[in-house]
Design a protein around this motif. Sequence first.
Motif, PDB file in Angstrom:
ATOM      1  N   ALA A  90       0.847  -1.258   0.091  1.00 11.99           N
ATOM      2  CA  ALA A  90      -0.002   0.101   0.023  1.00 11.99           C
ATOM      3  C   ALA A  90       0.854   1.289  -0.205  1.00 11.99           C
ATOM      4  N   VAL A  91       0.643   2.185  -1.090  1.00  9.92           N
ATOM      5  CA  VAL A  91       1.537   3.334  -1.168  1.00  9.92           C
ATOM      6  C   VAL A  91       0.663   4.544  -1.574  1.00  9.92           C
ATOM      7  N   GLY A  92       0.612   5.648  -0.874  1.00 13.34           N
ATOM      8  CA  GLY A  92      -0.001   6.784  -1.054  1.00 13.34           C
ATOM      9  C   GLY A  92       0.549   7.643  -1.733  1.00 13.34           C
ATOM     10  N   VAL A  93      -0.146   8.697  -2.472  1.00 10.01           N
ATOM     11  CA  VAL A  93       0.294   9.817  -3.104  1.00 10.01           C
ATOM     12  C   VAL A  93      -0.582  10.907  -3.101  1.00 10.01           C
ATOM     13  N   ASP A  94      -0.079  12.072  -2.983  1.00  8.52           N
ATOM     14  CA  ASP A  94      -0.900  13.446  -3.129  1.00  8.52           C
ATOM     15  C   ASP A  94      -1.110  13.927  -4.410  1.00  8.52           C
ATOM     16  N   ILE A  95      -1.962  14.042  -4.911  1.00  6.45           N
ATOM     17  CA  ILE A  95      -2.387  14.191  -6.427  1.00  6.45           C
ATOM     18  C   ILE A  95      -2.495  15.713  -6.683  1.00  6.45           C
ATOM     19  N   GLY A  96      -3.226  16.132  -5.669  1.00  8.40           N
ATOM     20  CA  GLY A  96      -3.402  17.956  -5.724  1.00  8.40           C
ATOM     21  C   GLY A  96      -4.594  18.078  -6.431  1.00  8.40           C
ATOM     22  N   ARG A  97      -4.514  19.319  -7.116  1.00 13.17           N
ATOM     23  CA  ARG A  97      -5.811  19.955  -7.445  1.00 13.17           C
ATOM     24  C   ARG A  97      -5.940  19.552  -8.861  1.00 13.17           C
ATOM     25  N   MET A  98      -6.191  18.198  -8.815  1.00 13.49           N
ATOM     26  CA  MET A  98      -6.535  17.267 -10.397  1.00 13.49           C
ATOM     27  C   MET A  98      -7.491  16.218 -10.160  1.00 13.49           C
ATOM     28  N   SER A  99      -8.136  15.915 -11.274  1.00 15.08           N
ATOM     29  CA  SER A  99      -8.897  14.647 -11.242  1.00 15.08           C
ATOM     30  C   SER A  99      -8.204  13.323 -11.883  1.00 15.08           C
ATOM     31  N   VAL A 100      -8.522  12.405 -11.073  1.00 13.63           N
ATOM     32  CA  VAL A 100      -7.833  11.103 -11.625  1.00 13.63           C
ATOM     33  C   VAL A 100      -8.684  10.641 -12.935  1.00 13.63           C
ATOM     34  N   ILE A 101      -8.050  10.434 -14.063  1.00 15.56           N
ATOM     35  CA  ILE A 101      -8.586  10.072 -15.266  1.00 15.56           C
ATOM     36  C   ILE A 101      -8.239   8.477 -15.675  1.00 15.56           C
ATOM     37  N   GLY A 102      -7.484   7.572 -14.791  1.00 15.35           N
ATOM     38  CA  GLY A 102      -7.217   6.515 -15.361  1.00 15.35           C
ATOM     39  C   GLY A 102      -5.817   6.092 -14.695  1.00 15.35           C
ATOM     40  N   ALA A 103      -5.518   4.521 -14.965  1.00 18.04           N
ATOM     41  CA  ALA A 103      -4.105   4.038 -14.202  1.00 18.04           C
ATOM     42  C   ALA A 103      -3.638   3.068 -15.296  1.00 18.04           C
ATOM     43  N   ASP A 104      -2.378   2.922 -15.222  1.00 16.75           N
ATOM     44  CA  ASP A 104      -1.889   2.013 -16.135  1.00 16.75           C
ATOM     45  C   ASP A 104      -0.824   1.035 -14.998  1.00 16.75           C
ATOM     46  N   SER A 105      -0.294   0.198 -15.652  1.00 19.06           N
ATOM     47  CA  SER A 105       0.966  -0.597 -14.741  1.00 19.06           C
ATOM     48  C   SER A 105       1.914   0.153 -14.097  1.00 19.06           C
ATOM     49  N   GLU A 106       2.228   1.639 -14.651  1.00 21.88           N
ATOM     50  CA  GLU A 106       3.275   2.215 -14.309  1.00 21.88           C
ATOM     51  C   GLU A 106       2.742   3.456 -13.285  1.00 21.88           C
ATOM     52  N   GLY A 107       1.672   3.736 -13.285  1.00 23.86           N
ATOM     53  CA  GLY A 107       1.152   4.676 -12.144  1.00 23.86           C
ATOM     54  C   GLY A 107      -0.405   5.115 -12.520  1.00 23.86           C
ATOM     55  N   ILE A 108      -0.882   6.244 -11.855  1.00 24.52           N
ATOM     56  CA  ILE A 108      -2.217   6.764 -12.012  1.00 24.52           C
ATOM     57  C   ILE A 108      -1.905   7.995 -12.662  1.00 24.52           C
ATOM     58  N   TRP A 109      -2.875   8.446 -13.645  1.00 22.59           N
ATOM     59  CA  TRP A 109      -3.002   9.606 -14.318  1.00 22.59           C
ATOM     60  C   TRP A 109      -4.023  10.375 -13.904  1.00 22.59           C
ATOM     61  N   ALA A 110      -3.636  12.141 -13.823  1.00 23.48           N
ATOM     62  CA  ALA A 110      -4.445  12.850 -13.337  1.00 23.48           C
ATOM     63  C   ALA A 110      -4.415  13.963 -14.406  1.00 23.48           C
ATOM     64  N   SER A 111      -5.483  14.878 -14.578  1.00 24.55           N
ATOM     65  CA  SER A 111      -5.667  15.937 -15.042  1.00 24.55           C
ATOM     66  C   SER A 111      -6.262  17.440 -14.390  1.00 24.55           C
ATOM     67  N   PRO A 112      -5.620  18.455 -14.670  1.00 25.60           N
ATOM     68  CA  PRO A 112      -6.365  19.586 -14.005  1.00 25.60           C
ATOM     69  C   PRO A 112      -7.690  20.220 -15.006  1.00 25.60           C
ATOM     70  N   ALA A 113      -7.978  19.507 -16.164  1.00 22.33           N
ATOM     71  CA  ALA A 113      -9.271  20.160 -16.635  1.00 22.33           C
ATOM     72  C   ALA A 113      -9.524  18.937 -17.460  1.00 22.33           C
ATOM     73  N   PRO A 114     -10.431  17.815 -17.069  1.00 25.09           N
ATOM     74  CA  PRO A 114     -10.680  16.844 -17.817  1.00 25.09           C
ATOM     75  C   PRO A 114     -11.945  17.062 -18.783  1.00 25.09           C
ATOM     76  N   TRP A 115     -12.556  18.187 -18.715  1.00 22.48           N
ATOM     77  CA  TRP A 115     -13.841  18.439 -19.590  1.00 22.48           C
ATOM     78  C   TRP A 115     -13.736  19.817 -20.051  1.00 22.48           C
ATOM     79  N   PRO A 116     -13.721  19.848 -21.390  1.00 26.10           N
ATOM     80  CA  PRO A 116     -13.740  21.013 -22.043  1.00 26.10           C
ATOM     81  C   PRO A 116     -14.860  22.032 -21.883  1.00 26.10           C
ATOM     82  N   ALA A 117     -14.852  23.333 -22.099  1.00 23.40           N
ATOM     83  CA  ALA A 117     -15.877  24.289 -21.839  1.00 23.40           C
ATOM     84  C   ALA A 117     -16.454  24.506 -23.198  1.00 23.40           C
ATOM     85  N   PRO A 118     -17.755  24.669 -23.275  1.00 25.84           N
ATOM     86  CA  PRO A 118     -18.759  25.164 -24.585  1.00 25.84           C
ATOM     87  C   PRO A 118     -18.026  26.645 -24.971  1.00 25.84           C
ATOM     88  N   GLU A 119     -18.187  26.656 -26.177  1.00 25.13           N
ATOM     89  CA  GLU A 119     -17.657  27.904 -26.718  1.00 25.13           C
ATOM     90  C   GLU A 119     -18.628  29.297 -26.334  1.00 25.13           C
TER      91      GLU A 119
END
Length: 455
Positions: A90-119
């Motif tokens: 069990a290993v913890g990580v502080d990701i910060g002001r980002m949203s988790v969007i998936g994981a692979d065998s090497e780590g966990i992925w995060a994005s600060p803006a996973p959804w685009p805004a309308p024009e």
Amino acid sequence: MAPPHLNPLPAVEVGGVRFLIDRERPVAVLRGDDSERVVTWPDAPLPSRASTARLVPAPDAVWVVYEAYVPDSAGLVWSTAVRIGVDGSAVGVDIGRMSVIGADSEGIWASPAPWPAPEPYPGSDDVEAPASIDSEDLPVESWEDFQKDEDDWRRDVLSRHRNRRLHGVYTLSQLAELGDEDEGEHSYGWFASAPGDDAGEPATRLAPPPAPGPSAPVELVRFGRGGRVEPITVDRAVAEVAQDGSRTVFTFFPTNPVGTVDPETDSIGYSYPQSRISVDLTGGVPAALAVGDHEAAAVPMDDEECWDDDDAAGEATEPDARDRVDLATVSGIDWAPAGLSAEDIEAAVRDVVEQLEWLARPNTIWTRRDDRLHRVESPYRELAVRASGDWPETLVTVEFRHREYADALYRRRYRIFDTAGRPIDRQYLTVYLEADIATAHHPAARDGVIEFPDE
């Protein structure tokens, strides 16, 4: 006190191991074909506010993601995560002001803006609320006088508009009264209009929204083992990252949301087309990625996989009776207390108390009957708000009577902190309270008191 039992999220199967991870406690039960082990992580990082847990499986682990919305941050979340390996690590990580969007065998992925805004829609920035909407210069009318004028106006509307569509702002009880009095067909609802607006059909229909441009670039981060942090700039907004064999799949938005005018309602709806590319990252994460350099495939809009990444890998199953594991003899099943200062604790309590006390203030209401703003006494009367109990067991209790729905005394208690002592998000508690009152989503009165379940 009853012994603690595991309250697991839906089980996830990864690498021949069945992961049973508690919804609130830092504990998991891992079951293999002929083995069972318990894993705890009481000292793992958590967001500063109470958070919800969700599971993001990877090929050789399950990440437990804790997310809390950050007040006044335009919908941003603060995230932390714990990687539970099939080997019980069990290993913890502080990701910060980002949203988790998936994981692979090497780590966990995060994005600060996973959804685009309308024009921006032409003219949308020109609409402003009347300057006097927040003015306290208007005289305060009594609730009874205001309701009497509204009742007289509604009766006049009913007499002149039988069997025709009605326009206006009504409370739920008023809608019921109107429905009883008028046998015609009506279209009721909530309407937001500024003084001077016409209640009839719009003079002009909405023009089609502008064609969407490409979604904005985003810097993703993969948080890997051993504290490795790997940023990558992608030239389109990315919704999800997953692993497919030895390759990494990016689900992205080619454009900003596509707007369409509904001619029946004269409103604009938005869709979010997505596409996927498959990239070889076995040599490491590059500094930048251009989606146009790879063959992309459109994601069907009815493909639910792109909207739900909780089960992106592994198979989730609902818990059964065997999953209610007794934790009485397990150590480390409770979170370490949050390090809140006395000022932090006082501020969290004050925020809830002030929201509830605001209910007693007069309301500024615009009415169609005279196309004017009115300041009206609050429908809440005899409002009393008090805090009790020491951190983290602090409760805030609100009591009141309501002029419109019942003469009974309403009462509701709110927990301010979770079991670890972190503030619980109470940003919209008065909205939910008013909805519960208006819809009678509460127990019946007993001895003149309507007692809501504690929250």
